[in-house]
Design an enzyme around this catalytic site. Structure first.
Site, PDB file in Angstrom:
ATOM      1  N   LYS A 277      -4.127  10.789   4.425  1.00 30.35           N
ATOM      2  CA  LYS A 277      -3.634  10.191   5.663  1.00 30.35           C
ATOM      3  C   LYS A 277      -2.586  11.143   6.240  1.00 30.35           C
ATOM      4  CE  LYS A 277      -4.210   6.770   2.329  1.00 30.35           C
ATOM      5  NZ  LYS A 277      -5.607   6.564   2.459  1.00 30.35           N
TER       6      LYS A 277
ATOM      7  N   HIS B 280      -9.328  10.734   0.917  1.00 27.39           N
ATOM      8  CA  HIS B 280      -8.386   9.627   0.791  1.00 27.39           C
ATOM      9  C   HIS B 280      -7.086   9.922   1.522  1.00 27.39           C
ATOM     10  CE1 HIS B 280      -5.837   6.623  -1.496  1.00 27.39           C
ATOM     11  NE2 HIS B 280      -6.923   5.918  -1.256  1.00 27.39           N
TER      12      HIS B 280
ATOM     13  N   LYS C  26       3.234   4.327  -1.242  1.00 31.49           N
ATOM     14  CA  LYS C  26       3.356   5.154  -2.451  1.00 31.49           C
ATOM     15  C   LYS C  26       4.666   5.926  -2.336  1.00 31.49           C
ATOM     16  CE  LYS C  26      -1.292   4.466  -2.139  1.00 31.49           C
ATOM     17  NZ  LYS C  26      -2.013   3.937  -0.975  1.00 31.49           N
TER      18      LYS C  26
ATOM     19  N   HIS D 281       0.820  -1.207   0.000  1.00 32.11           N
ATOM     20  CA  HIS D 281       0.000   0.000   0.000  1.00 32.11           C
ATOM     21  C   HIS D 281       0.860   1.266   0.000  1.00 32.11           C
ATOM     22  CE1 HIS D 281      -3.372   2.601   1.708  1.00 32.11           C
ATOM     23  NE2 HIS D 281      -3.916   2.023   0.663  1.00 32.11           N
TER      24      HIS D 281
ATOM     25  N   ASP E  65      17.059   9.150  -8.742  1.00 34.76           N
ATOM     26  CA  ASP E  65      18.514   9.347  -8.663  1.00 34.76           C
ATOM     27  C   ASP E  65      19.040   9.369  -7.232  1.00 34.76           C
ATOM     28  OD1 ASP E  65      18.688   9.394 -11.402  1.00 34.76           O
ATOM     29  OD2 ASP E  65      18.673  11.583 -11.551  1.00 34.76           O
TER      30      ASP E  65
ATOM     31  N   ASP F 245       0.470  20.193  17.705  1.00 32.33           N
ATOM     32  CA  ASP F 245       1.002  21.488  18.147  1.00 32.33           C
ATOM     33  C   ASP F 245       1.521  22.285  16.946  1.00 32.33           C
ATOM     34  OD1 ASP F 245       0.239  20.775  20.696  1.00 32.33           O
ATOM     35  OD2 ASP F 245       2.229  20.093  21.290  1.00 32.33           O
TER      36      ASP F 245
END
Length: 415
Positions: free
Chosen positions: A293, A291, A115, A113, A120, A298
């Protein structure tokens, strides 16, 4: 290996596909030596097709291109789409591919899951955005709201190593090899952000992301904001959220109000009453499916990544989040989420959450007990160990004149 805090990084917040895709595509086009790309989904739509053409372009001029997709999320790539890439040298890996049964995908557990894109060894992208057109506003009402970051500096060493470790796993047994040695020296300082990579896997890092969340929540003094698509955390996270609110922290949750999967909202709503009674503020994002996350604490701490706060992400999937200590980034993310709450969200009241609580209370208790024990149970199911396949075109002679050659997707061991 354990990941440490890295000083001297630069970070850029990328909101939705409109910011993410141009930045990633430009970086890949400029690659000179290597492109590493991990994603849950590549679809054959305008985004996936553009990505394919760019990867073909850079591989054709000698750049090493390694791509890994998930066997569940990216189960339907056509043979011509794959062949066009692999025939010019793109190494396309599939994480845990399984055949469909009666037309349904069965490999829904222990998914890749993450991404991640690394170019380089100098620039990296981490977040929750897949390579699909549903991350663009012109997709329509079901376009996703999501986030990623572009980073440079010493943190890229850890992201590069984490990605290379996954690509070099043993494809027979799926067990990771020893971590690769660190690159010689660290990239130069490019900014003043302090960062740490947190990954979740089913071997050496099963609780790293959850532990970072717990530490951050416990350290909160006055502000905690979490925007998460699939919210059904375990008992420890729930308890710490309530404890933070009880000690005077302004705890705000931004959750799905227009979910891409209706059951997601139904599960989250089971927890509303439990949180609202202790002063946690809950807002449902109503413009389109959320979608994202992301979270912040603070004025300094923030995280962006692929991990939801649900049993799949916290106990089964391979995930990657960046933990970021940088007041300007925290403030930018806070201003964005504050505007989202004011303009696109609807607050959930305790009175609303209490409706039907007589039947939800026993279900909530059962769910809590289940998710407290879910990690232990998940360790036993599914029984198979996830494997990876390196896909390559094998062109068989055509039986009939003019017939197209068949693309064989073979497993190829690598050392």
């Amino acid at each position: 290996m354990s990941y440490i805090w890295r000083e001297g990084n630069d970070v850029e917040l990328l909101i939705n596909g409109e910011a993410y895709f141009p930045a990633v595509f430009a970086s890949i086009r400029a690659a000179q030596k290597q492109v590493l790309l991990e994603t849950f989904i590549i679809f054959e739509d305008k985004v996936g097709n553009e990505l394919q053409q760019i990867l073909i372009e850079v591989a054709s001029r000698g750049v090493e291109v390694q791509v890994m997709v998930d066997g569940y999320g990216t189960a339907d790539l056509s043979k011509p789409f794959v062949a066009a890439m692999t025939s010019v040298g793109v190494k396309l890996h599939m994480f845990d591919p399984k055949p469909k049964i009666l037309g349904y995908r069965t490999n829904m557990f222990r998914r890749l899951h993450r991404k991640i894109v690394v170019v380089d060894g100098e620039e990296a992208f981490v977040g929750g955005i897949n390579f699909s057109a549903d991350h663009l506003a012109d997709f329509g009402p079901m376009a996703k709201q999501d986030y990623a970051v572009r980073v440079t500096g010493p943190i890229v060493v850890d992201i590069h190593r984490a990605s290379m470790d996954l690509f070099r796993q043993n494809r027979e047994g799926g067990r990771p090899r020893r971590s690769l040695p660190a690159m010689q020296g660290l990239p130069r300082f490019t900014g003043d952000a302090r960062m740490r990579l947190a990954i979740r896997d089913n071997d050496l890092h099963p609780t790293d992301i959850e532990r970072q969340y717990l530490q951050a929540i416990r350290s909160a003094n006055y502000r905690l904001v979490i925007a998460n698509a699939y919210f059904f955390p375990g008992y420890r996270l729930m308890r710490e959220l309530r404890n933070a609110s009880r000690r005077g922290v302004d705890v705000t949750l931004i959750l799905q109000g227009q979910p891409d999967m209706p059951w997601v909202r139904a599960c989250a709503k089971l927890l509303y009453n439990y949180l609202l009674r202790d002063g946690v503020s809950i807002y449902e994002y109503r413009e389109r499916p959320l979608h994202g996350k992301v979270a912040l604490v603070d004025q300094e701490w923030a995280t962006v990544g692929s991990s939801n706060l649900d049993p799949l992400s916290l106990s089964l999937n391979l995930e990657a989040n960046l933990i970021i200590r940088h007041p300007p980034f925290n403030q930018q993310l806070h201003q964005h989420l504050k505007k989202l709450v004011a303009e696109k969200c609807q607050q959930v009241s305790l009175e609303t959450a209490m409706r039907g609580s007589w039947w939800r209370a026993p279900l909530t208790v059962m769910c809590f007990h289940f998710i407290r024990r879910f990690p232990a149970m998940a360790g036993q199911l599914p029984a198979h160990v996830p494997m990876m396949k390196l896909l390559r075109p094998h062109l068989e002679p055509a039986n009939d004149a003019g017939a197209e050659p068949e693309l064989q997707l073979n497993q190829e061991k690598t050392s």
